[in-house]
Design an enzyme around this catalytic site. Structure first.
Site, PDB file in Angstrom:
ATOM      1  N   ASP A   1      17.398 -46.656  15.827  1.00  0.00           N
ATOM      2  CA  ASP A   1      15.981 -46.733  16.159  1.00  0.00           C
ATOM      3  C   ASP A   1      15.363 -48.007  15.576  1.00  0.00           C
ATOM      4  O   ASP A   1      16.077 -48.980  15.306  1.00  0.00           O
ATOM      5  CB  ASP A   1      15.261 -45.466  15.675  1.00  0.00           C
ATOM      6  CG  ASP A   1      15.456 -45.205  14.178  1.00  0.00           C
ATOM      7  OD1 ASP A   1      15.707 -46.172  13.432  1.00  0.00           O
ATOM      8  OD2 ASP A   1      15.343 -44.029  13.753  1.00  0.00           O
ATOM      9  N   SER A   2      14.053 -47.994  15.346  1.00  0.00           N
ATOM     10  CA  SER A   2      13.355 -49.207  14.915  1.00  0.00           C
ATOM     11  C   SER A   2      13.791 -49.699  13.546  1.00  0.00           C
ATOM     12  O   SER A   2      13.607 -50.880  13.219  1.00  0.00           O
ATOM     13  CB  SER A   2      11.836 -48.972  14.907  1.00  0.00           C
ATOM     14  OG  SER A   2      11.501 -47.929  14.012  1.00  0.00           O
ATOM     15  N   ILE A   3      14.363 -48.838  12.740  1.00  0.00           N
ATOM     16  CA  ILE A   3      14.816 -49.249  11.414  1.00  0.00           C
ATOM     17  C   ILE A   3      15.863 -50.349  11.513  1.00  0.00           C
ATOM     18  O   ILE A   3      15.932 -51.232  10.662  1.00  0.00           O
ATOM     19  CB  ILE A   3      15.362 -48.036  10.623  1.00  0.00           C
ATOM     20  CG1 ILE A   3      14.219 -47.062  10.304  1.00  0.00           C
ATOM     21  CG2 ILE A   3      16.050 -48.468   9.335  1.00  0.00           C
ATOM     22  CD1 ILE A   3      14.673 -45.747   9.714  1.00  0.00           C
TER      23      ILE A   3
END
Length: 320
Positions: free
Chosen positions: A46-48
């Site tokens: 994901d965005s991490i």
């Protein structure tokens, strides 16, 4: 509940610091034995760990504009949900593979980039397919899997089947998912909360995680690291919404993350019974919590403490 820029920035800064600290405290793991090499780092998530895939999607979940990237090389906003590098970049660099983890959908991606691994992560993704749909056209894990299959075909065309197998034998696969499921889907939209209690929902998430890991295993992944959920209850917006009048870390969110982590860790232990595989659970919750509870140890200072010290200093000056 969606992350604000402040949430994302603070979270990624703390997350990156905790990753670096984790590397430093497990130095023997990062300094690989002389007969062990890592040829490629392949990332799902994901965005991490997204390094710019969302730039090339029709989604509002983008960060290719200031102030994102202000501490990146050249001050460029690359699509990373951060002021600089993200954990996938840090991992690739620490393992000695390359400085940055390239987004697979980057139109400037070169054939030689494929040889040392690529990044399929997309901001908004979750283990739960509904999470990704709620995040407005991010790449789901199913989408990332299809891109991975496409990548395999491209890699095979460059180095052949045996060459592809040799690369995969010494590759490290990273999976970082789960935060959006708990924070944005279960507690935010509340759709799943109407259908499941947190115990059964975390069972659902771990089931999806297990299925995905078996799928990439079937495609050749053998050394896999899986991040647990971080301290979701300590995000600024979470503390505002659910932290009470003192904006403390929200206990319910953190307990949900811990419950998910314990189940995920147990499932990964079970998956290690598959032939010729090594799947490692990476605890990011504990180092993040330590940073939050002991900020001075990492060079941070609580704003309330700073304000108090400034008042004391001002009062002292006035007394002179």
């Amino acid at each position: 509940m969606k992350l604000s820029f402040s949430d994302a920035s603070i979270f990624l800064i703390l997350f990156s610091v905790s990753v670096l600290d984790l590397f430093r405290r497990t130095e023997a793991v990062i300094k690989l034995p002389g007969n062990v090499t890592v040829s490629a780092v392949i990332v799902f998530g994901d965005s991490i760990v997204d390094t710019g895939n969302n730039n090339n999607l029709k989604t509002p979940a983008k960060c290719n504009f200031p102030p994102y990237g202000r501490d990146f090389e050249g001050g460029a906003a690359t699509g990373r949900f951060s002021n600089g590098k993200v954990p996938s970049d840090i991992l690739a660099e620490e393992l000695g593979v390359k400085e940055l983890s390239p987004a697979y959908l980057d139109p400037t991606l070169k054939p030689e980039d494929l040889l040392t691994g690529v990044n399929f992560a997309s901001g908004g993704c979750g283990y739960d397919p509904l999470t990704t749909r709620l995040s407005a056209a991010a790449l789901s894990l199913s989408d990332q899997l299809q891109l991975f299959k496409e990548y395999i075909d491209k890699l095979r065309a460059i180095v052949g089947e045996e060459g592809k197998n040799r690369i995969f034998e010494t590759s490290f696969f990273l999976v970082v998912v789960g935060s959006n499921d708990i924070n944005n889907n279960y507690f935010g939209s509340r759709i799943r909360r109407l259908q499941y209690d947190i115990s059964t929902y975390t069972d659902l998430l771990v089931g999806h995680a297990s299925t995905f890991l078996k799928e990439i295993y079937g495609l050749g992944a053998r050394r896999i690291g899986v991040f647990g959920a971080p301290t979701l209850g300590c995000l600024p917006s979470t503390r505002t919404v659910a932290g009470g009048i003192k904006r403390d870390c929200a206990k319910e969110y953190n307990e949900a993350a811990q419950l998910f982590n314990s189940k995920l860790s147990a499932e990964l232990d079970s998956l290690n019974n598959l032939p010729d595989v090594r799947i490692v659970y990476i605890d990011i919750y504990s180092p993040l919590l330590d940073i939050i509870q002991n900020p001075n140890k990492y060079g941070f200072m609580n704003k309330r403490v700073r304000a108090t010290l400034q008042c004391i200093k001002k009062a002292h000056i006035e007394m002179l």
